[in-house]
Design an enzyme around this catalytic site. Structure first.
Site, PDB file in Angstrom:
ATOM      1  N   TRP A 189       0.743  -1.301  -0.039  1.00  0.00           N
ATOM      2  CA  TRP A 189       0.029   0.151   0.085  1.00  0.00           C
ATOM      3  C   TRP A 189       0.741   1.341   0.007  1.00  0.00           C
ATOM      4  CZ3 TRP A 189      -2.623  -4.442   1.106  1.00  0.00           C
ATOM      5  CH2 TRP A 189      -3.609  -4.722   0.409  1.00  0.00           C
ATOM      6  N   HIS A 240      -6.561   3.310   1.205  1.00  0.00           N
ATOM      7  CA  HIS A 240      -7.725   2.892   0.768  1.00  0.00           C
ATOM      8  C   HIS A 240      -8.987   3.277   1.499  1.00  0.00           C
ATOM      9  CE1 HIS A 240      -6.457  -1.155   2.452  1.00  0.00           C
ATOM     10  NE2 HIS A 240      -6.753  -0.268   3.392  1.00  0.00           N
ATOM     11  N   ARG A 277      -0.934   7.411  -1.360  1.00  0.00           N
ATOM     12  CA  ARG A 277      -0.091   6.392  -1.446  1.00  0.00           C
ATOM     13  C   ARG A 277       1.112   7.292  -2.056  1.00  0.00           C
ATOM     14  NH1 ARG A 277      -3.266   1.281  -3.904  1.00  0.00           N
ATOM     15  NH2 ARG A 277      -4.889   1.442  -2.397  1.00  0.00           N
ATOM     16  N   GLN A 287     -11.111   6.849  -4.471  1.00  0.00           N
ATOM     17  CA  GLN A 287     -11.893   5.527  -4.420  1.00  0.00           C
ATOM     18  C   GLN A 287     -13.399   5.348  -4.013  1.00  0.00           C
ATOM     19  OE1 GLN A 287     -10.104   2.600  -1.856  1.00  0.00           O
ATOM     20  NE2 GLN A 287      -8.513   1.724  -3.539  1.00  0.00           N
ATOM     21  N   VAL A 342     -10.355 -10.075   1.770  1.00  0.00           N
ATOM     22  CA  VAL A 342     -11.585 -10.719   1.115  1.00  0.00           C
ATOM     23  C   VAL A 342     -10.800 -12.142   0.868  1.00  0.00           C
ATOM     24  CG1 VAL A 342     -12.286  -9.082   0.282  1.00  0.00           C
ATOM     25  CG2 VAL A 342     -10.294  -9.897  -1.025  1.00  0.00           C
ATOM     26  N   ALA A 369     -17.036  -6.975  -0.805  1.00  0.00           N
ATOM     27  CA  ALA A 369     -16.451  -5.742  -0.680  1.00  0.00           C
ATOM     28  C   ALA A 369     -16.106  -5.505  -2.083  1.00  0.00           C
ATOM     29  CB  ALA A 369     -15.668  -5.531   0.286  1.00  0.00           C
TER      30      ALA A 369
HETATM   31  N1  PHE Z   1      -8.722  -1.606  -0.804  1.00  0.00           N
HETATM   32  C1  PHE Z   1      -8.088  -2.269  -1.818  1.00  0.00           C
HETATM   33  C2  PHE Z   1      -6.958  -1.313  -2.797  1.00  0.00           C
HETATM   34  O1  PHE Z   1      -7.206  -0.117  -2.393  1.00  0.00           O
HETATM   35  C3  PHE Z   1      -9.028  -2.364  -2.881  1.00  0.00           C
HETATM   36  C4  PHE Z   1     -10.183  -3.639  -2.577  1.00  0.00           C
HETATM   37  C5  PHE Z   1     -11.259  -3.139  -1.630  1.00  0.00           C
HETATM   38  C6  PHE Z   1     -10.080  -5.077  -2.770  1.00  0.00           C
HETATM   39  C7  PHE Z   1     -12.197  -4.092  -1.324  1.00  0.00           C
HETATM   40  C8  PHE Z   1     -10.984  -5.695  -2.278  1.00  0.00           C
HETATM   41  C9  PHE Z   1     -12.074  -5.529  -1.721  1.00  0.00           C
HETATM   42  O2  PHE Z   1      -6.175  -1.963  -3.321  1.00  0.00           O
END
Ligand code: PHE
Length: 349
Positions: A167, A181, A207, A221, A263, A317
């Site tokens: 990240w 995120h 980021r 996002q 996930v 998600a």
């Molecule tokens: N948060 C993740 C990202 O920024 C994206 C993501 C969100 C993936 C929700 C799966 C479920 O890369």
């Protein structure tokens, strides 16, 4: 006979003539409507000299009365005519003065008014929010400056786990992070709301990226989280495919396995590259596909962190890179164009 009378009464007839003469110059020298009206009232009103003469007419013979009466009338009419003329003249001058003062040239072209419009990111964001609202999603929010707990730990990314590196986080001196995120809003919502629920959480993320055509250090996002007793992967697929269709039009899509610690299973939704039609180009790095929506089924550990029993509830998600959606919708091949405030570009939307 008449001559006699005229001779005898020369004086009074002269006086009547004089009244006319004086009234004429008095009225004609008036400078305004008010002044003119005042003077006219003084001259021809009950207290005027003409009235006085008529008032005393009783001492004259019938013959004389006739002559004095008609002379007076004649003068009275003449005074009235002078008044009317002067009135018209003053009114014309006053009108002209008004027009000169408030000059309006109707032939001058008007000022050009720029019609305001929304920034393309805002416009598409609102469109997406409307679309998700129509499917029963509510908007949720979280802070842009986050704790590492909400940004990582509670999303099943423990400290020292190599996944944190992915990240490219900015760390603040006080230990907080500009969220990398919008997934942090997933955890905050799971803590606050009891399922079932559906939320989206649009917002800015940060980021540590080298800026180029497809990467920025700040971007938008839109997180989505759907939690219920019986949510399945097919729900995720159906809703996200509809979303792509709604926002970008009919596009070839594919789901591809991907890894995100929060996930299981994790997926990426790709669409066929709009810039090369799938043949392969610089934007899609010659793959013919562009990743638009990372997603997956909520990891049981995330539920556990938020105090929800993963055996009772399931969820999916997703986290749309929103700037990228805008880029694909309008065929913009460089993300930076959206943030430069360049009106030549922004005015095209
Ligand atoms: N948060 C993740 C990202 O920024 C994206 C993501 C969100 C993936 C929700 C799966 C479920 O890369």
């Amino acid at each position: 006979m008449i001559y006699n009378v005229i001779e005898n009464d020369m004086e009074i007839l002269n006086e009547i003539d004089k009244i006319l003469e004086e009234a004429g110059s008095l009225l004609n020298s008036a400078k305004s409507r008010n002044e003119l009206d005042d003077r006219f009232r003084a001259v021809s009103g009950k207290k005027g000299r003409l009235s006085a003469i008529l008032h005393n007419i009783g001492s004259y013979s019938a013959e004389e009365k006739k002559i004095i009466g008609s002379k007076s009338n004649e003068v009275k009419n003449k005074i009235e005519a002078v008044y009317k003329n002067k009135k018209n003249e003053i009114e014309a001058i006053e009108r002209q003065n008004f027009l000169d003062k408030y000059k309006i040239d109707l032939t001058i072209p008007g000022d050009y008014m720029e019609r305001p419009h929304k920034h393309p990111i805002t416009a598409v964001l609102e469109e997406a929010v409307d679309f998700f609202s129509s499917m029963g999603f509510e908007i949720a929010e979280g802070p842009e400056i986050e704790t590492t707990y909400y940004n990582f730990d509670a999303l099943n990314i423990p400290a020292n786990h190599p996944a944190r590196d992915v990240w490219d986080t900015f760390y603040l001196l006080n230990g907080l992070v500009p969220r990398t995120h919008t997934s942090s809003v997933q955890v905050r919502t799971l803590e606050k709301k009891s399922p079932p629920f559906r939320i989206i959480a649009p917002g800015r993320c940060y980021r540590y990226e080298a800026v180029d055509a497809t990467h920025l250090f700040m971007f938008n996002q839109m997180e989505g989280l759907f939690v219920d007793k019986n949510v399945r992967l097919t729900d995720l697929k159906g809703i996200l495919e509809e979303t792509v269709k709604h926002l970008l039009g009919a596009k070839k899509t594919r789901f591809r396995p991907a890894f995100y610690p929060f996930v299981e299973p994790g997926l990426d939704l790709d669409i066929e590259c709009v810039f090369c039609g799938g043949r392969g180009c610089g934007v899609c790095k010659n793959t013919g596909w562009i990743e638009v929506i990372p997603c997956g089924m909520v990891h049981p550990n995330v539920f556990k962190y938020a105090g929800i029993d993963p055996l009772k509830f399931r969820g999916f998600a997703f986290g749309m890179g929103f700037d990228r959606i805008v880029m694909l919708k309008y065929n913009i091949n460089d993300l930076r164009l959206l943030y430069q405030g360049e009106l030549d570009i922004l005015n095209q939307f």
